[in-house]
Design an enzyme around this catalytic site. Structure first.
Site, PDB file in Angstrom:
ATOM      1  N   ASP A 138       0.823  -1.219   0.000  1.00  0.00           N
ATOM      2  CA  ASP A 138       0.000   0.000   0.000  1.00  0.00           C
ATOM      3  C   ASP A 138       0.853   1.265   0.000  1.00  0.00           C
ATOM      4  O   ASP A 138       2.057   1.218   0.241  1.00  0.00           O
ATOM      5  CB  ASP A 138      -0.967  -0.014   1.202  1.00  0.00           C
TER       6      ASP A 138
ATOM      7  N   ASN B 297      -7.494  -3.263  14.473  1.00  0.00           N
ATOM      8  CA  ASN B 297      -8.884  -3.480  14.052  1.00  0.00           C
ATOM      9  C   ASN B 297      -9.007  -4.644  13.057  1.00  0.00           C
ATOM     10  O   ASN B 297     -10.049  -4.844  12.451  1.00  0.00           O
ATOM     11  CB  ASN B 297      -9.481  -2.202  13.435  1.00  0.00           C
TER      12      ASN B 297
ATOM     13  N   HIS C 191      -7.256  -5.021  10.249  1.00  0.00           N
ATOM     14  CA  HIS C 191      -6.972  -4.753   8.832  1.00  0.00           C
ATOM     15  C   HIS C 191      -5.714  -5.468   8.363  1.00  0.00           C
ATOM     16  O   HIS C 191      -4.804  -5.722   9.141  1.00  0.00           O
ATOM     17  CB  HIS C 191      -6.940  -3.250   8.521  1.00  0.00           C
TER      18      HIS C 191
ATOM     19  N   GLU D 182      -9.580  -2.033   5.474  1.00  0.00           N
ATOM     20  CA  GLU D 182     -10.191  -1.783   6.770  1.00  0.00           C
ATOM     21  C   GLU D 182     -11.439  -2.659   6.938  1.00  0.00           C
ATOM     22  O   GLU D 182     -11.923  -3.246   5.962  1.00  0.00           O
ATOM     23  CB  GLU D 182     -10.588  -0.294   6.862  1.00  0.00           C
TER      24      GLU D 182
HETATM   25  C1  F6R Z   1       1.371  -1.442   6.168  1.00  0.00           C
HETATM   26  C2  F6R Z   1       0.167  -2.244   6.275  1.00  0.00           C
HETATM   27  C3  F6R Z   1      -0.585  -2.374   7.555  1.00  0.00           C
HETATM   28  C4  F6R Z   1       0.313  -2.663   8.773  1.00  0.00           C
HETATM   29  C5  F6R Z   1      -0.542  -2.697  10.040  1.00  0.00           C
HETATM   30  C6  F6R Z   1       0.298  -2.943  11.272  1.00  0.00           C
HETATM   31  O1  F6R Z   1       1.948  -1.556   4.885  1.00  0.00           O
HETATM   32  O2  F6R Z   1      -0.221  -2.756   5.296  1.00  0.00           O
HETATM   33  O3  F6R Z   1      -1.537  -3.385   7.419  1.00  0.00           O
HETATM   34  O4  F6R Z   1       0.959  -3.900   8.593  1.00  0.00           O
HETATM   35  O5  F6R Z   1      -1.214  -1.481  10.168  1.00  0.00           O
HETATM   36  O6  F6R Z   1       1.107  -1.840  11.481  1.00  0.00           O
HETATM   37  P1  F6R Z   1       2.134  -1.803  12.723  1.00  0.00           P
HETATM   38  O7  F6R Z   1       3.168  -2.835  12.431  1.00  0.00           O
HETATM   39  O8  F6R Z   1       2.705  -0.405  12.670  1.00  0.00           O
HETATM   40  O9  F6R Z   1       1.358  -2.086  13.933  1.00  0.00           O
END
Ligand code: F6R
Length: 249
Positions: free
Chosen positions: A66, A135, A137, A142
């Site tokens: 992303d 959450n 995702h 989301e």
């Molecule tokens: C980032 C992504 C997100 C993160 C997730 C966890 O490229 O795709 O799904 O992997 O938000 O983020 P952290 O590791 O910062 O808790």
């Protein structure tokens, strides 16, 4: 398969082992990448392995999950900047093989189609590295995201924007929109490696593994994939129903 390890350090070491073994056996291959705090130690361990001569990345093709919409690729908070700072600039990645969606495209729908086509033209993703949001995702899919969704523009939840605020000078600068691989895109990867560390991920991991198979928890879609390897620390695994065995090394 689930590995539950005592600490985030051990999680990063195990994840680096799985990635290294996968890429070495493929003599290159295609690796899907994630950003975020969970990934920092994993990239650091991969950089160690490159420096010790255990692995080279010059034949590997990379696709990040992303990117934010509307901030330049060189902006401090962009995922491209994150990847260069933590990984790409520290190893022998071929820049022509390091792909992220273009969040500055004037036509995000076309950009999403281009990204999907590029993944297909590269033969698909061999190993997709994933983190998980509190959450549930995955990527920036989301809650509510369709399990068949493809790469597209999405609106970020406030919880996700707050979680990503540390990468920006001010919380208000976190973009509201992003372009992300869809859940359907992610599920086409040949193997998925999901990493979670910390107590704040415990509910999401439990919901992903044993809650309803529901768009309310996007990561629950991973139960539809035949080859998912989950590596978590004991804190992230603490709500898994029936979890008794905790490996410590
Ligand atoms: C980032 C992504 C997100 C993160 C997730 C966890 O490229 O795709 O799904 O992997 O938000 O983020 P952290 O590791 O910062 O808790």
């Amino acid at each position: 398969m689930i590995d539950i390890l005592a600490s985030p350090d051990l999680v990063a070491l195990r994840a680096a082992d799985v990635i290294t073994e996968g890429l070495v056996s493929l003599c290159g291959g295609t690796l899907g990448l994630a950003t975020g705090a969970t990934m920092l130690q994993i990239y650091a361990r991969l950089v160690d392995r490159f420096r010790s001569g255990t692995i080279s990345f010059c034949e590997v093709t990379f696709f990040n999950l992303d990117e934010y919409i509307g901030i330049p690729r060189t902006a401090t908070g962009s995922f491209r900047t994150f990847m260069h700072r933590c990984f790409f600039d520290l190893v022998d990645v071929d820049p022509a093989r390091a792909h992220l969606p273009d969040g500055m495209s004037s036509d995000v729908s076309s950009e999403a189609l281009r990204y999907e086509a590029l993944i297909r033209a590269s033969g698909g993703i061999d190993l997709q590295l994933l983190g998980i949001g509190s959450n549930g995702h995955i990527g920036f899919n989301e809650p509510g995201s369709d399990f068949g969704s493809r790469t597209r523009e999405v609106l970020l939840t406030e919880a996700t924007r707050v979680a990503n605020a540390p990468y920006f000078a001010k919380g208000a600068e976190v973009p509201h929109r992003a372009v992300t691989m869809g859940i359907g895109t992610i599920l086409e990867s040949r193997k998925i490696l999901l990493i979670a560390t910390g107590k704040h991920k415990a509910e999401a991991i439990s919901a992903a593994l044993s809650g309803p198979l529901s768009t309310a928890c996007p990561a629950s879609a991973l139960r539809r994939h035949p080859n998912v390897h989950i590596i978590c620390d004991a804190a992230a695994a603490s709500h898994i129903v029936g979890c008794v065995a905790v490996q410590t090394q």
